[in-house]
Write a protein that holds these residues in place. Structure first.
Motif, PDB file in Angstrom:
ATOM      1  N   LEU A 166       6.429   8.631  -2.059  1.00  0.00           N
ATOM      2  CA  LEU A 166       5.616   7.452  -2.340  1.00  0.00           C
ATOM      3  C   LEU A 166       4.834   7.018  -1.110  1.00  0.00           C
ATOM      4  CD1 LEU A 166       4.839   5.103  -4.241  1.00  0.00           C
ATOM      5  CD2 LEU A 166       6.881   3.893  -3.408  1.00  0.00           C
ATOM      6  N   MET A 167       5.504   6.962   0.050  1.00  0.00           N
ATOM      7  CA  MET A 167       4.910   6.348   1.233  1.00  0.00           C
ATOM      8  C   MET A 167       4.109   7.305   2.114  1.00  0.00           C
ATOM      9  SD  MET A 167       5.538   3.166   1.084  1.00  0.00           S
ATOM     10  CE  MET A 167       6.586   2.051   0.135  1.00  0.00           C
ATOM     11  N   LEU A 168       4.539   8.540   2.252  1.00  0.00           N
ATOM     12  CA  LEU A 168       3.906   9.426   3.228  1.00  0.00           C
ATOM     13  C   LEU A 168       2.413   9.656   2.957  1.00  0.00           C
ATOM     14  CD1 LEU A 168       4.329  11.007   5.797  1.00  0.00           C
ATOM     15  CD2 LEU A 168       5.031  12.986   4.420  1.00  0.00           C
ATOM     16  N   PRO A 169       1.986   9.952   1.723  1.00  0.00           N
ATOM     17  CA  PRO A 169       0.540  10.111   1.502  1.00  0.00           C
ATOM     18  C   PRO A 169      -0.252   8.838   1.808  1.00  0.00           C
ATOM     19  CG  PRO A 169       1.782  11.086  -0.301  1.00  0.00           C
ATOM     20  CD  PRO A 169       2.764  10.290   0.509  1.00  0.00           C
ATOM     21  N   LEU A 170       0.338   7.681   1.535  1.00  0.00           N
ATOM     22  CA  LEU A 170      -0.319   6.424   1.880  1.00  0.00           C
ATOM     23  C   LEU A 170      -0.442   6.279   3.390  1.00  0.00           C
ATOM     24  CD1 LEU A 170       1.591   4.170  -0.650  1.00  0.00           C
ATOM     25  CD2 LEU A 170      -0.870   4.604  -0.733  1.00  0.00           C
ATOM     26  N   MET A 171       0.604   6.658   4.107  1.00  0.00           N
ATOM     27  CA  MET A 171       0.575   6.585   5.561  1.00  0.00           C
ATOM     28  C   MET A 171      -0.482   7.529   6.127  1.00  0.00           C
ATOM     29  SD  MET A 171       4.719   6.504   6.026  1.00  0.00           S
ATOM     30  CE  MET A 171       4.726   6.732   7.816  1.00  0.00           C
ATOM     31  N   GLU A 172      -0.592   8.715   5.536  1.00  0.00           N
ATOM     32  CA  GLU A 172      -1.570   9.692   6.022  1.00  0.00           C
ATOM     33  C   GLU A 172      -3.004   9.250   5.725  1.00  0.00           C
ATOM     34  OE1 GLU A 172       1.249  13.702   5.589  1.00  0.00           O
ATOM     35  OE2 GLU A 172      -0.100  13.114   3.958  1.00  0.00           O
ATOM     36  N   VAL A 195      -5.345   8.643  -3.673  1.00  0.00           N
ATOM     37  CA  VAL A 195      -3.935   8.453  -3.337  1.00  0.00           C
ATOM     38  C   VAL A 195      -3.340   7.274  -4.112  1.00  0.00           C
ATOM     39  CG1 VAL A 195      -4.240   6.919  -1.332  1.00  0.00           C
ATOM     40  CG2 VAL A 195      -2.303   8.487  -1.412  1.00  0.00           C
ATOM     41  N   LEU A 196      -4.152   6.259  -4.423  1.00  0.00           N
ATOM     42  CA  LEU A 196      -3.640   5.109  -5.170  1.00  0.00           C
ATOM     43  C   LEU A 196      -3.512   5.415  -6.664  1.00  0.00           C
ATOM     44  CD1 LEU A 196      -5.618   2.214  -3.453  1.00  0.00           C
ATOM     45  CD2 LEU A 196      -3.162   2.631  -3.300  1.00  0.00           C
ATOM     46  N   ALA A 197      -4.429   6.233  -7.181  1.00  0.00           N
ATOM     47  CA  ALA A 197      -4.433   6.501  -8.620  1.00  0.00           C
ATOM     48  C   ALA A 197      -3.161   7.186  -9.084  1.00  0.00           C
ATOM     49  CB  ALA A 197      -5.644   7.358  -8.981  1.00  0.00           C
ATOM     50  N   THR A 198      -2.528   7.940  -8.209  1.00  0.00           N
ATOM     51  CA  THR A 198      -1.295   8.639  -8.592  1.00  0.00           C
ATOM     52  C   THR A 198      -0.059   7.771  -8.402  1.00  0.00           C
ATOM     53  OG1 THR A 198      -1.128   9.581  -6.359  1.00  0.00           O
ATOM     54  CG2 THR A 198      -2.292  10.886  -8.030  1.00  0.00           C
ATOM     55  N   ARG A 199      -0.234   6.556  -7.856  1.00  0.00           N
ATOM     56  CA  ARG A 199       0.925   5.714  -7.552  1.00  0.00           C
ATOM     57  C   ARG A 199       0.904   4.361  -8.253  1.00  0.00           C
ATOM     58  NH1 ARG A 199       0.228   9.392  -4.187  1.00  0.00           N
ATOM     59  NH2 ARG A 199       1.952  10.238  -2.973  1.00  0.00           N
ATOM     60  N   LEU A 200      -0.277   3.792  -8.418  1.00  0.00           N
ATOM     61  CA  LEU A 200      -0.361   2.458  -9.018  1.00  0.00           C
ATOM     62  C   LEU A 200       0.237   2.379 -10.422  1.00  0.00           C
ATOM     63  CD1 LEU A 200      -3.836   1.083  -7.881  1.00  0.00           C
ATOM     64  CD2 LEU A 200      -1.609   0.037  -7.473  1.00  0.00           C
ATOM     65  N   PRO A 201      -0.045   3.334 -11.318  1.00  0.00           N
ATOM     66  CA  PRO A 201       0.488   3.184 -12.681  1.00  0.00           C
ATOM     67  C   PRO A 201       1.998   3.060 -12.734  1.00  0.00           C
ATOM     68  CG  PRO A 201      -1.240   4.833 -12.632  1.00  0.00           C
ATOM     69  CD  PRO A 201      -0.944   4.494 -11.208  1.00  0.00           C
ATOM     70  N   ALA A 202       2.705   3.903 -11.998  1.00  0.00           N
ATOM     71  CA  ALA A 202       4.175   3.860 -12.029  1.00  0.00           C
ATOM     72  C   ALA A 202       4.693   2.529 -11.501  1.00  0.00           C
ATOM     73  CB  ALA A 202       4.758   5.013 -11.219  1.00  0.00           C
ATOM     74  N   GLN A 203       4.044   2.014 -10.441  1.00  0.00           N
ATOM     75  CA  GLN A 203       4.495   0.745  -9.875  1.00  0.00           C
ATOM     76  C   GLN A 203       4.165  -0.419 -10.798  1.00  0.00           C
ATOM     77  OE1 GLN A 203       6.332   1.008  -7.184  1.00  0.00           O
ATOM     78  NE2 GLN A 203       5.865   3.196  -7.274  1.00  0.00           N
ATOM     79  N   ALA A 204       3.083  -0.290 -11.567  1.00  0.00           N
ATOM     80  CA  ALA A 204       2.658  -1.383 -12.436  1.00  0.00           C
ATOM     81  C   ALA A 204       3.453  -1.446 -13.731  1.00  0.00           C
ATOM     82  CB  ALA A 204       1.173  -1.242 -12.750  1.00  0.00           C
ATOM     83  N   LEU A 205       4.099  -0.344 -14.099  1.00  0.00           N
ATOM     84  CA  LEU A 205       4.802  -0.290 -15.383  1.00  0.00           C
ATOM     85  C   LEU A 205       6.268  -0.690 -15.274  1.00  0.00           C
ATOM     86  CD1 LEU A 205       3.284   2.992 -16.843  1.00  0.00           C
ATOM     87  CD2 LEU A 205       2.853   0.656 -17.608  1.00  0.00           C
ATOM     88  N   ARG A 206       6.895  -0.407 -14.126  1.00  0.00           N
ATOM     89  CA  ARG A 206       8.322  -0.689 -13.989  1.00  0.00           C
ATOM     90  C   ARG A 206       8.620  -1.290 -12.631  1.00  0.00           C
ATOM     91  NH1 ARG A 206      11.805   4.538 -15.173  1.00  0.00           N
ATOM     92  NH2 ARG A 206      10.057   5.590 -14.175  1.00  0.00           N
ATOM     93  N   ALA A 229       1.569  -4.204  -7.797  1.00  0.00           N
ATOM     94  CA  ALA A 229       1.733  -2.816  -7.377  1.00  0.00           C
ATOM     95  C   ALA A 229       0.840  -2.500  -6.186  1.00  0.00           C
ATOM     96  CB  ALA A 229       1.419  -1.874  -8.536  1.00  0.00           C
ATOM     97  N   ALA A 230      -0.394  -3.006  -6.203  1.00  0.00           N
ATOM     98  CA  ALA A 230      -1.302  -2.778  -5.089  1.00  0.00           C
ATOM     99  C   ALA A 230      -0.761  -3.415  -3.814  1.00  0.00           C
ATOM    100  CB  ALA A 230      -2.684  -3.343  -5.423  1.00  0.00           C
ATOM    101  N   VAL A 231      -0.199  -4.611  -3.945  1.00  0.00           N
ATOM    102  CA  VAL A 231       0.401  -5.287  -2.792  1.00  0.00           C
ATOM    103  C   VAL A 231       1.572  -4.473  -2.248  1.00  0.00           C
ATOM    104  CG1 VAL A 231       1.684  -7.329  -2.063  1.00  0.00           C
ATOM    105  CG2 VAL A 231      -0.346  -7.587  -3.491  1.00  0.00           C
ATOM    106  N   ALA A 232       2.411  -3.964  -3.148  1.00  0.00           N
ATOM    107  CA  ALA A 232       3.572  -3.187  -2.726  1.00  0.00           C
ATOM    108  C   ALA A 232       3.165  -1.935  -1.965  1.00  0.00           C
ATOM    109  CB  ALA A 232       4.421  -2.808  -3.941  1.00  0.00           C
ATOM    110  N   LEU A 233       2.140  -1.258  -2.448  1.00  0.00           N
ATOM    111  CA  LEU A 233       1.719  -0.019  -1.791  1.00  0.00           C
ATOM    112  C   LEU A 233       1.066  -0.305  -0.443  1.00  0.00           C
ATOM    113  CD1 LEU A 233       0.315   1.983  -4.832  1.00  0.00           C
ATOM    114  CD2 LEU A 233       2.577   2.142  -3.771  1.00  0.00           C
ATOM    115  N   LEU A 234       0.282  -1.382  -0.371  1.00  0.00           N
ATOM    116  CA  LEU A 234      -0.365  -1.718   0.894  1.00  0.00           C
ATOM    117  C   LEU A 234       0.659  -2.144   1.942  1.00  0.00           C
ATOM    118  CD1 LEU A 234      -2.881  -2.283   2.632  1.00  0.00           C
ATOM    119  CD2 LEU A 234      -2.969  -4.566   1.606  1.00  0.00           C
ATOM    120  N   LEU A 235       1.422  -3.185   1.636  1.00  0.00           N
ATOM    121  CA  LEU A 235       2.384  -3.701   2.619  1.00  0.00           C
ATOM    122  C   LEU A 235       3.532  -2.722   2.842  1.00  0.00           C
ATOM    123  CD1 LEU A 235       2.616  -7.483   1.658  1.00  0.00           C
ATOM    124  CD2 LEU A 235       1.160  -6.387   3.365  1.00  0.00           C
ATOM    125  N   GLY A 236       3.933  -2.008   1.772  1.00  0.00           N
ATOM    126  CA  GLY A 236       5.049  -1.081   1.899  1.00  0.00           C
ATOM    127  C   GLY A 236       4.772   0.028   2.890  1.00  0.00           C
TER     128      GLY A 236
END
Length: 489
Positions: free
Chosen positions: A120-126, A150-161, A192-199
């Motif tokens: 989840l985190m490494l591609p965002l970090m890169e 990189v967000l398109a593959t992660r946002l849906p999962a975070q937004a659903l559960r 979900a966007a907040v979680a991915l950014l701050l996370g």
């Protein structure tokens, strides 16, 4: 006559003023409070030697925001200090979950969810620079395709559960606690966007605390404005734009509600503003304590930021509490952010006494004293906390809105963080900063990219205003109905 007037000295107002001053304009800033800073104020509340942050305390956007980077905080004597863990989440009856600055350490502690956390985190970090650029943009320019990918593959999962498909309670709670910074329904696309950014920032530039408190950041901005010839007036309440000095440009670091109060607006724009929704409130507690917080899991003392939520701290409890709060209901165990600045800046603890800062998410305009609920939540995960308290104060969401008119009903995000309002703050128009009034621009966090201490709302608004400067400089000075008389303190 001055070139530009900025109303409000919060981070966005100061950012707007500095951007204009850097462009060579004569700028004056008017602030109602006796001290500048808005959400960047730091004061001694109970002990003259112990400083408490009145609003914002931890600044994950400071090292990455293009505007904040332009300040050269470190070069101007403001060190950004880090606790070993960026943030943490206690679980009742078990070990706490910690997001260490080091990704490998975090993954190792998360056990079977370690590989999932890394994926989840490494591609965002890169792609961190691309992600930050997208998130802090004016949202009116072509999006960065690398960030979108990189967000398109992660946002849906975070937004659903809640917990985004992670399996262990520790990892799910750790991620959901970050998502709840979005102050709204969980899960959702906005959270979900907040979680991915701050996370992901927790594992790159971190979640730092400015040495000496948040006011140090405001002081750097103010000093640079004044060095460029700008003037800052404090203790001056603006009740009408007519009261401001003659000027070519007006930038307003105010909420849409405050804009409607101080300006005479066209009926159509006023109707559009009336549809703007405010979100849940924040109710704050400040504690002066003796010694360290007695966490049941002592490792929590290595994190400056700790998230609490629910009776047991689970992701499901936290999601239920946030969703209920967004609907205007009082959750029995609300989401709470606890900040222990001395975990990152030991000098904030003086003679064994240290400040502790906490926000609870509550319904909009909630009038309850938050001290009992916050104290109880801390006792749940730090037995004996009450015995360490030397002094305390609680500020309800309703009172927070009185203290700072931008926090309507205690809404520190200055507007509900729904997907629509993220893209259409404060009204759906191509240039969200420009108002219908000649030369008048909105630059608060009610404009893109929204809340947090990054200064980008003020920066984008000032850049938009500067694009009209040749025309504005040739126009009649703005008096807006016969104003221009001197303001009185």
């Amino acid at each position: 006559m001055t070139d530009a007037v900025v109303v409000g000295s919060g981070p966005n107002g100061l950012a707007a003023a500095l951007t204009l001053a850097r462009a060579g304009l004569r700028v004056e800033v008017f602030e109602a409070h006796e001290h500048i800073g808005g959400g960047l104020r730091t004061e001694p509340l109970f002990d003259s030697e112990v400083l408490h942050d009145i609003c914002a305390a931890v600044h994950p956007m400071a090292p990455v925001s293009p505007f904040m980077r332009s300040l050269d905080l470190e070069g101007n004597g403001v060190a950004l200090l880090h606790s070993p863990a960026a943030y943490a989440h206690p679980l009742k009856g078990g070990p706490a979950a910690l997001a260490w600055r080091d990704l490998d350490t975090t993954c190792a502690e998360l056990g079977r969810d370690g590989p999932g956390w890394r994926r989840l985190m490494l591609p965002l970090m890169e792609r961190s620079a691309d992600v930050v650029e997208l998130m802090l943009s004016s949202q009116r320019t072509p999006p960065n395709p690398r960030a979108l990918a990189v967000l398109a593959t992660r946002l849906p999962a975070q937004a659903l559960r809640a917990g985004g498909g992670l399996r262990t309670e520790a990892a799910r709670a750790l991620l959901t606690g970050v998502a709840a910074h979005g102050i709204g329904r969980l899960p959702s696309l906005a959270s979900a966007a907040v979680a991915l950014l701050l996370g992901h920032l927790a594992h790159t530039t971190g979640w730092p605390v400015p040495r000496g408190g948040s006011r140090a950041v405001a002081a750097v901005m103010a000093a640079q404005i004044e060095r460029l010839g700008g003037l800052i007036h404090t203790g001056v309440r603006v009740d009408s734009l007519r009261d401001l000095p003659a000027r070519r440009l007006t930038l307003l670091d105010v909420s849409p509600r405050e804009l409607a109060r101080i300006a005479v607006l066209p009926a159509r724009y006023l109707r559009m503003l009336s549809r703007y929704r405010y979100g849940p409130g924040a109710a704050k507690a400040d504690f002066l304590i003796e010694g360290a917080i007695p966490w049941a899991d002592p490792r929590l003392g290595q994190a400056a930021t700790v998230h609490l939520g629910g009776a047991h701290g689970t992701a499901a409890e936290l999601a239920r509490a946030e969703t209920a709060t967004a609907r205007g209901l009082r959750a029995p165990h609300p989401y709470i952010i606890v900040v222990d600045p001395a975990a990152a800046d030991p000098a904030r603890a003086v003679r064994g006494r240290r400040p502790v800062w906490a926000y609870a998410h509550v319904p909009h305009g909630d009038t309850r004293d938050p001290l009992p609920m916050i104290r109880a939540a801390l006792e749940n995960h730090a037995p004996g906390f009450t015995d360490t308290v030397i002094a305390e104060r609680g500020v309800s969401a309703a009172r927070l809105g009185v203290y700072n008119p931008n926090y309507v009903g205690g809404d520190i995000a200055s507007g509900a963080m729904t997907l629509w309002q993220t893209l259409a703050r404060p009204v759906p128009r191509w240039n969200p900063y420009r108002t219908p009034l000649p030369g008048t621009w909105l630059c608060s966090s009610a404009t893109p990219p929204g809340p947090s201490v990054h200064g980008m709302c003020g920066y984008h608004a000032a850049r938009a205003a500067l694009a009209t400067w040749p025309e504005a400089a040739r126009s009649t000075p703005a008096r807006l109905g016969g104003g221009g008389r001197p303001l009185e303190r």
